[in-house]
Design an enzyme around this catalytic site. Structure first.
Site, PDB file in Angstrom:
ATOM      1  N   ASP A 155     -39.777  -0.684 -16.331  1.00 49.48           N
ATOM      2  CA  ASP A 155     -38.601   0.150 -16.089  1.00 49.48           C
ATOM      3  C   ASP A 155     -38.349   0.153 -14.576  1.00 49.48           C
ATOM      4  O   ASP A 155     -39.060   0.814 -13.819  1.00 49.48           O
ATOM      5  CB  ASP A 155     -38.867   1.568 -16.610  1.00 49.48           C
ATOM      6  CG  ASP A 155     -37.735   2.531 -16.284  1.00 49.48           C
ATOM      7  OD1 ASP A 155     -36.959   2.256 -15.359  1.00 49.48           O
ATOM      8  OD2 ASP A 155     -37.659   3.592 -16.941  1.00 49.48           O
ATOM      9  N   LYS A 205     -29.276   3.181 -12.428  1.00 51.00           N
ATOM     10  CA  LYS A 205     -29.125   3.942 -11.182  1.00 51.00           C
ATOM     11  C   LYS A 205     -28.372   3.163 -10.094  1.00 51.00           C
ATOM     12  O   LYS A 205     -27.164   3.081 -10.155  1.00 51.00           O
ATOM     13  CB  LYS A 205     -30.491   4.444 -10.713  1.00 51.00           C
ATOM     14  CG  LYS A 205     -31.026   5.549 -11.638  1.00 51.00           C
ATOM     15  CD  LYS A 205     -31.958   6.523 -10.956  1.00 51.00           C
ATOM     16  CE  LYS A 205     -32.121   7.802 -11.740  1.00 51.00           C
ATOM     17  NZ  LYS A 205     -33.137   7.780 -12.780  1.00 51.00           N
ATOM     18  N   PHE A 254     -41.500   8.609 -17.092  1.00 45.74           N
ATOM     19  CA  PHE A 254     -40.156   9.045 -17.465  1.00 45.74           C
ATOM     20  C   PHE A 254     -39.317   7.833 -17.822  1.00 45.74           C
ATOM     21  O   PHE A 254     -39.164   6.918 -17.024  1.00 45.74           O
ATOM     22  CB  PHE A 254     -39.484   9.813 -16.319  1.00 45.74           C
ATOM     23  CG  PHE A 254     -38.110  10.328 -16.694  1.00 45.74           C
ATOM     24  CD1 PHE A 254     -37.966  11.477 -17.447  1.00 45.74           C
ATOM     25  CD2 PHE A 254     -36.960   9.639 -16.313  1.00 45.74           C
ATOM     26  CE1 PHE A 254     -36.704  11.937 -17.828  1.00 45.74           C
ATOM     27  CE2 PHE A 254     -35.694  10.092 -16.680  1.00 45.74           C
ATOM     28  CZ  PHE A 254     -35.570  11.249 -17.444  1.00 45.74           C
TER      29      PHE A 254
HETATM   30  C1  PLP Z   1     -33.260   7.902 -14.222  1.00 45.09           C
HETATM   31  C2  PLP Z   1     -34.279   7.159 -14.967  1.00 45.09           C
HETATM   32  C3  PLP Z   1     -34.124   6.849 -16.330  1.00 45.09           C
HETATM   33  C4  PLP Z   1     -32.952   7.340 -17.146  1.00 45.09           C
HETATM   34  O1  PLP Z   1     -31.740   6.893 -16.662  1.00 45.09           O
HETATM   35  P1  PLP Z   1     -30.387   7.671 -17.072  1.00 45.09           P
HETATM   36  O2  PLP Z   1     -29.304   6.873 -16.442  1.00 45.09           O
HETATM   37  O3  PLP Z   1     -30.511   9.068 -16.530  1.00 45.09           O
HETATM   38  O4  PLP Z   1     -30.330   7.672 -18.554  1.00 45.09           O
HETATM   39  C5  PLP Z   1     -35.098   6.092 -16.949  1.00 45.09           C
HETATM   40  N1  PLP Z   1     -36.174   5.657 -16.258  1.00 45.09           N
HETATM   41  C6  PLP Z   1     -36.351   5.927 -14.959  1.00 45.09           C
HETATM   42  C7  PLP Z   1     -37.554   5.400 -14.256  1.00 45.09           C
HETATM   43  C8  PLP Z   1     -35.429   6.700 -14.278  1.00 45.09           C
HETATM   44  O5  PLP Z   1     -35.617   6.994 -12.982  1.00 45.09           O
END
Ligand code: PLP
Length: 396
Positions: A221, A250, A136
């Site tokens: 990420d 986050k 994701f």
């Molecule tokens: C939450 C998340 C995203 C996206 O972040 P947003 O602030 O919702 O756009 C991307 N990668 C990972 C691993 C995430 O947990």
């Protein structure tokens, strides 16, 4: 009152996602209250964003001081909080450069643009990026194309091209997918939205070796697993490797929206005009994030993450001896997945919410726990007690 808000929401808001029937109005630490005055223990923490829980006095003061000084001024000008946060992140990561965005997906979008340009100018126009199934990376057009969940991308075709999907935790699949067209490999150190999938201990190290050998960028990420969530400031520290590019969001703002794209000098190919953002890196958000990063680094909160994480893993593991439906516990630090033998995670969560505990069913058979990083031992015990009762009732 909460019924009224929820009825209006059904009428006014785009129904793009499901919600639990709870209208939250205020919080304090790990506790929140709904509009009927009911109290909950919050093990969702804004989806791993509320680093110090709710209404943290230090963060509130940092925000309020900056709001009373300079909220926003645009990146046409220089600002102090932006560079203060940049310095904190560069000094506390293996990265050399930073760019601020407003969210995780936006930070990833920047990473993908950086990788495409890097491949263009440094690798003969190579533009493919290897990503993983079940991964994701966000909900923008490029990040949904890169996402590993077909349901998140199929309604939005035609997609941004150039993504090659391989299985997570499979270095040979990455090797087989690599071609002269490959510019980068982008993965999460732990697949969080994918159900808290922790790869083999040597996966990131082998990816690093392969990327070095093939001259590929390794992009991590760290949006959900970074900023202390897994017990170290960055999750990749635990693998003993350094990425070329990484993203954070986050927990970075402690609840204030902000994302960061970071890279090594060797990947720093952006030139004036290549990328930008009206709000990205604004004084208000960067002052909040600077407060958060400074406190995570200077306090003993990472030790609390490791200790409370171990405590939770032990106590949740013990539920497995009592409930046949509990299969196991996975995760690192305070990013925990309780794995079930049956697709009853949504029922367990609804039952727990009724008992005053907020949780998230990240997959039909996985309950995700991600409390604030300063959660107490008593709060962890209380959470496990409530989960125990919820599982008993749901499986009765
Ligand atoms: C939450 C998340 C995203 C996206 O972040 P947003 O602030 O919702 O756009 C991307 N990668 C990972 C691993 C995430 O947990």
């Amino acid at each position: 009152m909460s019924d009224e808000i929820q009825a209006l929401e059904a009428q006014l808001y785009m129904q793009a996602a499901r919600r639990l029937p709870v209208t939250l109005v205020r919080g304090e630490g790990t506790r929140v209250w709904d509009s009927d005055g009911k109290e909950y223990l919050d093990f969702v923490a804004g989806i791993s964003t509320n680093t110090f829980g709710h209404a943290d006095p230090g963060l509130a003061q940092a925000i309020s001081e900056q709001a009373g000084t300079l909220i926003h001024c645009s990146n046409i000008f220089f600002s102090e909080p932006q560079i203060e946060l940049a310095q904190l992140l560069i000094e506390n990561s293996p990265m050399d450069r930073v760019f601020f965005a407003n969210s995780g997906a936006e930070a990833n979008e920047g990473a993908l643009k950086l990788a495409r340009k890097w491949g263009g100018v440094r690798k003969n126009g190579a533009g493919e990026i290897i990503v993983t199934h079940n991964g994701f990376l966000g909900r923008t057009m490029a990040t949904v194309a890169a996402t590993g969940t077909p349901a998140y991308r199929e309604p939005f075709e035609p997609l941004v091209p150039g993504f090659v999907h391989v299985d997570f935790d499979d270095i040979e699949a990455v090797q087989a997918a690599t071609s002269p067209q490959t510019a980068a490999v982008m993965v999460e150190p732990i697949q969080a939205e994918g159900g808290i999938i922790v790869p083999s201990d040597d996966y990131l190290r082998k990816l690093r070796e392969w990327c070095d050998e093939q001259q590929l960028l390794l992009i991590l990420d760290e949006i959900q697993v970074g900023m202390g969530r897994t017990g170290t400031l960055w999750a990749h520290e635990q693998a003993g490797i350094e990425p070329d590019v990484m993203t954070s969001a986050k927990a970075l703002g402690g609840g204030v929206p902000i994302g960061a794209l970071l890279c090594k000098e060797s990947a720093n190919v952006f030139e004036p005009g290549d990328h930008g953002s009206t709000f990205g890196g604004q004084p208000l958000a960067t002052a909040a994030a600077a407060h958060v990063v400074r406190r995570v680094i200077e306090s003993d909160i990472l030790q609390n993450v490791r200790e409370r994480g171990a405590q939770a893993a032990r106590a949740l593991g013990a539920l497995g001896e009592k409930h046949a439906v509990v299969k196991g516990v996975r995760g690192r630090g305070l990013l925990i997945g309780l794995e079930l033998n049956d697709a009853i995670a949504p029922d367990v969560v609804v039952n727990s919410v009724g008992r005053g505990l907020l949780l998230n069913p990240v997959r039909p058979d996985v309950v995700r726990l991600m409390p604030p990083l300063n959660v107490s031992a008593e709060e962890v015990d209380r959470c496990v007690e409530i989960l125990d009762a919820a599982i008993t009732e749901v499986t009765a």
